[in-house]
Design a protein around this motif. Sequence first.
Motif, PDB file in Angstrom:
ATOM      1  N   LEU A 113       0.809  -1.094   0.145  1.00 36.56           N
ATOM      2  CA  LEU A 113      -0.043   0.061  -0.145  1.00 36.56           C
ATOM      3  C   LEU A 113       0.927   1.247  -0.047  1.00 36.56           C
ATOM      4  O   LEU A 113       2.031   1.254   0.807  1.00 36.56           O
ATOM      5  CB  LEU A 113      -1.090   0.096   1.281  1.00 36.56           C
ATOM      6  N   PRO A 114       0.598   2.226  -0.822  1.00 40.15           N
ATOM      7  CA  PRO A 114       1.517   3.265  -1.094  1.00 40.15           C
ATOM      8  C   PRO A 114       1.802   4.133   0.303  1.00 40.15           C
ATOM      9  O   PRO A 114       3.120   4.264   0.612  1.00 40.15           O
ATOM     10  CB  PRO A 114       0.613   4.200  -1.719  1.00 40.15           C
ATOM     11  N   GLU A 150       7.836   1.804   5.043  1.00 44.08           N
ATOM     12  CA  GLU A 150       8.625   0.859   5.351  1.00 44.08           C
ATOM     13  C   GLU A 150      10.012   1.186   4.584  1.00 44.08           C
ATOM     14  O   GLU A 150      11.324   0.933   5.075  1.00 44.08           O
ATOM     15  CB  GLU A 150       8.038  -0.360   4.473  1.00 44.08           C
ATOM     16  N   ALA A 151      10.175   2.090   3.368  1.00 39.59           N
ATOM     17  CA  ALA A 151      11.347   2.587   2.911  1.00 39.59           C
ATOM     18  C   ALA A 151      12.176   3.398   3.980  1.00 39.59           C
ATOM     19  O   ALA A 151      13.291   3.206   4.087  1.00 39.59           O
ATOM     20  CB  ALA A 151      10.906   3.453   1.663  1.00 39.59           C
TER      21      ALA A 151
END
Length: 164
Positions: free
Chosen positions: A42-43, A49-50
């Motif tokens: 999900l965007p 997470e990045a």
Amino acid sequence: MFIKALIAPLRWLVRLLLALAILFEEWGWAPLLRAMAALGRLPLLRQIEAGITRLRPYPALLVFLLPSLLLIPVKLVALWLIGRGEALLGLAVIVVAKLLGTAVLARLFHLTEPALQSLPWFARLYARWAAWKEGLLLWVRASPVWRWARAFKRRLRRAWRLGH
């Protein structure tokens, strides 16, 4: 000699209970990690997470440990429910918290492991933990009960396939 005879069964029981807990974690870890990875597409979660993967080692450690600390109040609520006579509800809260906690922990470990492994003390402790855990799992898998359960599971699967 007498004390050793008393401690041996207790040691065996503790080892068995630890092995069962680890097996539960192992059983749930991979599927829960896959589920969380799917959510991570999900965007908004992909951006979070990045950011987590770019953390330096100690902030990554904090992010990894934080969910475990956040589950303590949930577990206390579950114990309170059990104490009030709501045993099934309390148990359900514990089970759901354990599943969600394991899922989040699996994903966070996957995201933070490279940073965590750059900490020499963490890498050492993790290597020792992994070796100890593997030895414990080998002990369980070599047991007659484990071998019987695996054979029984295979027979059930075979019977299920033949019936369908």
